[in-house]
Design an enzyme around this catalytic site. Sequence first.
Site, mmCIF file in Angstrom:
data_model
loop_
_atom_site.group_PDB
_atom_site.id
_atom_site.type_symbol
_atom_site.label_atom_id
_atom_site.label_comp_id
_atom_site.label_asym_id
_atom_site.label_seq_id
_atom_site.Cartn_x
_atom_site.Cartn_y
_atom_site.Cartn_z
ATOM 1 N N ASP B 14 15.715 -12.048 -24.523
ATOM 2 C CA ASP B 14 16.922 -12.410 -23.784
ATOM 3 C C ASP B 14 17.482 -11.186 -23.057
ATOM 4 O O ASP B 14 17.680 -10.138 -23.656
ATOM 5 C CB ASP B 14 17.957 -12.951 -24.784
ATOM 6 N N HIS B 16 20.389 -11.201 -21.120
ATOM 7 C CA HIS B 16 21.810 -11.311 -20.749
ATOM 8 C C HIS B 16 22.614 -10.129 -21.293
ATOM 9 O O HIS B 16 22.717 -9.952 -22.498
ATOM 10 C CB HIS B 16 22.393 -12.614 -21.308
#
Lengths: 451, 136
Positions: B14, B16
């Site tokens: 991920d 983000h």
Amino acid sequence: MALGLFLDIGSTYTKGRVVDLKTGQLLASAKAYTTVETDVTIGINDCLLELSRQVGKQEYKLKLASSSAAGGLRMAAVGLVKDLTTEAAKKAALTAGARVEKTYSYELTPEDLDELLALNPDIILLAGGTDGGNKKYIVENAKKLSRLKLKGTVLVAGNRSAAREIAEIFAGKVDFKIAPNVLPDLNNLNIEPVQKIIREIFLEKIVEAKGLKKAEQIVDKVMMPTPLAVLKGAEILAKKLGELILVDVGGATTDVYSVASGTPTLSGVSLKGLPEPYVKRTVEGDLGLRRTVKNVVEYGEKEFLALGISMEEVNSYVAKISQIPTYLPKTSGEWEIEIALARICVKTAMNRHAGRLEEVWTPSGKSYIQYGKDLTAVPVLVGTGGPLVYTREPAGILAAGTYEESIPSILKPKNPRFYLDTSYLLFAIGLLAEEDMDTSIKLLDFIEEIS
Amino acid sequence: MKEVNLVLGVIGADVHAIGNKILEYALTNAGFRVHNLGVMVSQEEFVKAALETDARAVLVSSLYGHGEIDCRGLKEKFIEAGLENVLLYVGGNLVVGKQDFAEVEKKFKAMGFDRVFPPGTMPEEAILALKQDLGL
């Protein structure tokens, strides 16, 4: 005329350089066998004699030396997690010019302690825990070390909260010093204070212990370990040429120094692992052209086959140089093997020094993780060390250290210019910089661009 | 408040990063010593960082819906490293699609997490929970 004398008391040879401190000209070069086992001043005087044959008997205004004799500055590093505090400690030791004999992580075992006693390093760097972080392991390891009859110094550079407790454990038992944490928090490598104290220990104790104190009858001071002098020389060279990489191929090891930030050149790259020091040194103890040449042959079999050199030819040459380490190639066939060996050293050492890129597939597409330094845009690659300086094809050997299309994940320089320390002056530049920066910059003209 | 170490990071593949920065800012302002590992953090990195920093709590975020796969086995690794007493929090968009949060919470608690936060949780809630759980 004000003259400077610079000596590098190496493990085999003592090298001498005489420099005009006004003009920055190199006036004389000499070498003699290092005689640290008997009396180091004999080798130094041999060297001085040869120098005075070249420039006459002179009064030197400045007489400075570096040394890697008697095994150099030998260290061991103890940390907690292998790629965190242990790695930070190792980086600090290497950039202080030490030879890192061994690293240890977590709790020291009885076998580790036996090994440490047998290795008998000059300095044990004891780290572990960020500031305010884990105390248990470093305190436990300090207790274990305190029960050994250590000859060297323990330099404590771990969790600040554990420092006092460790000082009490060591008091009266172990020769020790306390430095600020090498890794105060995970995103902050703090190696300069440790390097400074390592150098203090070198000056106070190690010069004497290695039989080098007598050298100070002749020179003003044995100022630092040779790799540190070379590192400082590289730092000054970077002021002139910009970011650079220096490769030093030797008989036993290949050292790589990068003076470069190593930040990602691609966009959207996530950096992983410890922060990298701007001036970084790595040492490959298995890559050298004489004492460790057997490994080099093993790593490079494919290379030889590609060049059409049979392994029989390689092995017979290697047998020859293993027996007579001072042997230099004579025939063109021997030169070809020697050059190939040097290329393998440079390539392998650079593959280990440079950072690497890992491809990761995420739901939003391809992404990259970078470990270590991205050196792809570094514009200068410098060579030093006998095998590179006295060869026929220094540029061809240095080229082996550049980016390879076949392994794009290893972030080596893509299009660097090549330079050579033809007069072996980087150590002198590093030594002189401490006394006279302006002249040391003048000496940089002796690092020549090659093609 | 005595210095309390926390480890923070976004797990797995991920990328983000914004929520992670906001959390770091809020937790630091609340007086914690935050060791932020950033994005794409592996389970091993969480364990190693918690060990070196003597962290009292590890806060794992995941926003891309694969949290369950990425977090499986994390508690076991902490136990293996002798860190069974470290608090484990997880939060974000942990699963794909709209699923009943009570079910998600149950699943992650069974995996060894002490607290599970739904999407849209404000940092203050996590800070309050930390203070309660750590007796601060």
